[in-house]
Design a protein around this motif. Structure first.
Motif, PDB file in Angstrom:
ATOM      1  N   THR A 249       0.790  -1.319  -0.105  1.00  0.00           N
ATOM      2  CA  THR A 249      -0.057  -0.232   0.066  1.00  0.00           C
ATOM      3  C   THR A 249       0.698   1.350  -0.153  1.00  0.00           C
ATOM      4  O   THR A 249       1.707   1.396   0.959  1.00  0.00           O
ATOM      5  CB  THR A 249      -0.846   0.201   1.111  1.00  0.00           C
ATOM      6  OG1 THR A 249      -1.790  -1.195   1.378  1.00  0.00           O
ATOM      7  CG2 THR A 249      -1.699   1.307   1.335  1.00  0.00           C
ATOM      8  N   VAL A 250       0.637   2.208  -1.206  1.00  0.00           N
ATOM      9  CA  VAL A 250       1.360   3.389  -1.064  1.00  0.00           C
ATOM     10  C   VAL A 250       1.150   4.287   0.145  1.00  0.00           C
ATOM     11  O   VAL A 250       0.109   4.603   0.183  1.00  0.00           O
ATOM     12  CB  VAL A 250       1.371   4.141  -2.304  1.00  0.00           C
ATOM     13  CG1 VAL A 250       2.062   5.295  -2.417  1.00  0.00           C
ATOM     14  CG2 VAL A 250       1.625   3.223  -3.550  1.00  0.00           C
ATOM     15  N   ARG A 251       2.200   4.480   0.852  1.00  0.00           N
ATOM     16  CA  ARG A 251       2.132   5.521   2.097  1.00  0.00           C
ATOM     17  C   ARG A 251       2.666   6.800   1.626  1.00  0.00           C
ATOM     18  O   ARG A 251       2.059   7.877   2.214  1.00  0.00           O
ATOM     19  CB  ARG A 251       2.692   5.057   2.961  1.00  0.00           C
ATOM     20  CG  ARG A 251       2.267   3.701   3.846  1.00  0.00           C
ATOM     21  CD  ARG A 251       1.304   3.775   4.917  1.00  0.00           C
ATOM     22  NE  ARG A 251       0.968   2.455   5.821  1.00  0.00           N
ATOM     23  CZ  ARG A 251       1.509   2.312   6.610  1.00  0.00           C
ATOM     24  NH1 ARG A 251       2.489   2.931   7.276  1.00  0.00           N
ATOM     25  NH2 ARG A 251       1.312   1.299   7.143  1.00  0.00           N
ATOM     26  N   GLN A 252       3.724   7.026   0.777  1.00  0.00           N
ATOM     27  CA  GLN A 252       4.352   8.314   0.501  1.00  0.00           C
ATOM     28  C   GLN A 252       4.755   8.015  -1.149  1.00  0.00           C
ATOM     29  O   GLN A 252       5.108   7.221  -1.244  1.00  0.00           O
ATOM     30  CB  GLN A 252       5.807   8.530   1.303  1.00  0.00           C
ATOM     31  CG  GLN A 252       5.565   8.613   2.676  1.00  0.00           C
ATOM     32  CD  GLN A 252       6.672   8.985   3.531  1.00  0.00           C
ATOM     33  OE1 GLN A 252       7.500   7.933   4.029  1.00  0.00           O
ATOM     34  NE2 GLN A 252       7.151  10.350   3.641  1.00  0.00           N
ATOM     35  N   HIS A 253       4.172   9.371  -1.527  1.00  0.00           N
ATOM     36  CA  HIS A 253       4.608   9.579  -3.033  1.00  0.00           C
ATOM     37  C   HIS A 253       4.728  10.732  -3.399  1.00  0.00           C
ATOM     38  O   HIS A 253       3.777  11.856  -3.301  1.00  0.00           O
ATOM     39  CB  HIS A 253       3.704   8.665  -3.932  1.00  0.00           C
ATOM     40  CG  HIS A 253       3.812   8.935  -5.298  1.00  0.00           C
ATOM     41  ND1 HIS A 253       4.981   8.307  -5.910  1.00  0.00           N
ATOM     42  CD2 HIS A 253       3.413   9.549  -6.182  1.00  0.00           C
ATOM     43  CE1 HIS A 253       4.953   8.552  -7.281  1.00  0.00           C
ATOM     44  NE2 HIS A 253       4.107   9.232  -7.680  1.00  0.00           N
ATOM     45  N   ASP A 254       5.659  11.253  -3.836  1.00  0.00           N
ATOM     46  CA  ASP A 254       5.998  12.573  -4.151  1.00  0.00           C
ATOM     47  C   ASP A 254       7.312  12.889  -5.092  1.00  0.00           C
ATOM     48  O   ASP A 254       7.919  12.003  -5.375  1.00  0.00           O
ATOM     49  CB  ASP A 254       6.164  13.660  -2.770  1.00  0.00           C
ATOM     50  CG  ASP A 254       5.894  15.054  -3.049  1.00  0.00           C
ATOM     51  OD1 ASP A 254       5.808  15.684  -4.238  1.00  0.00           O
ATOM     52  OD2 ASP A 254       5.703  15.738  -1.825  1.00  0.00           O
TER      53      ASP A 254
END
Ligand code: MG
Length: 220
Positions: free
Chosen positions: A155-160
């Motif tokens: 599950t993606v928690r951080q994406h930037d």
């Protein structure tokens, strides 16, 4: 892990012994907001010892004295040449390469330290708190920007994007080199984007820097 295992490894087999790990706090405005804070005028700097390092594929044991260790995915910049008082325009000339790392943070202990006005060292610099991927040389990686992603159990928690950093890599190197002598093998953790959160035993954390390099860590 033994001291001779503590080296930055490059795809071509080059190894550089790991030195001081400089870490920058609150370098993404959205993460500063989620922590109830603002982006400071001067950079927040803290350190991790080389013993905090873990390579790709490691298992990290959560410290018994914390019940709230958070993942913080970050671009990691490895210094290749000694640097003192480097101008921003010359900063990339002292960089050996880049990778992706996790600034694992005992948030409960950090929050208590902040409240008491005490240093953050225990919450940030514990054994295993600095897993980092293999390092990609600047000649391959370029100067960015790159995408930073952290997922936990898929599950993606951080994406930037590192384009959202308040301070650029060049300005961080310039600032740090005005205070410290940066040496070959030192590195800079450049701050985390929003979405930090807790890790539990059994979690598998996967971090990436665009499609350049990946890091997988098992939590126990
Ligand atoms: Mg951080």
């Amino acid at each position: 892990m033994s001291t001779d295992q503590r080296a930055w490894t490059f795809a071509d087999g080059t190894r550089i012994p790991i030195g001081t790990m400089y870490c920058i706090g609150r370098n993404y405005a959205a993460h500063a907001r989620e922590m109830g804070a603002s982006v400071p005028e001067d950079p927040i700097v803290f350190l991790k010892p080389p013993s905090a390092y873990r390579p790709n594929g490691s298992t990290v044991e959560l410290p018994a004295w914390s019940s709230d260790v958070h993942h913080e995915v970050e671009l990691v910049v490895v210094i290749g040449n000694l640097a003192e008082h480097i101008a921003p325009k010359d900063a990339w000339s002292v960089v050996a390469g880049v990778g992706v790392g996790l600034d694992l943070t005992a948030r409960d202990v950090q929050t208590a330290a902040k409240k008491a006005g005490h240093p953050w060292a225990i919450s940030k610099a514990w054994n295993g708190s600095a897993p980092v991927s293999k390092i990609i040389p600047v000649s391959t990686a370029g100067h960015g920007p790159w995408d930073l992603t952290c997922d936990v159990n898929g599950t993606v928690r951080q994406h930037d994007t590192t384009a959202h950093m308040e301070r650029s890599v060049a300005s961080m190197i310039s600032y740090l080199s005005s205070v410290f002598t940066l040496e070959r093998g030192d590195c800079i953790f450049t701050g985390t984007p929003e979405g930090v959160g807790p890790l539990r035993p059994g979690d598998v954390v996967h971090a990436s820097l665009s499609s350049l390099v990946h890091l997988t860590v098992s939590i126990t």
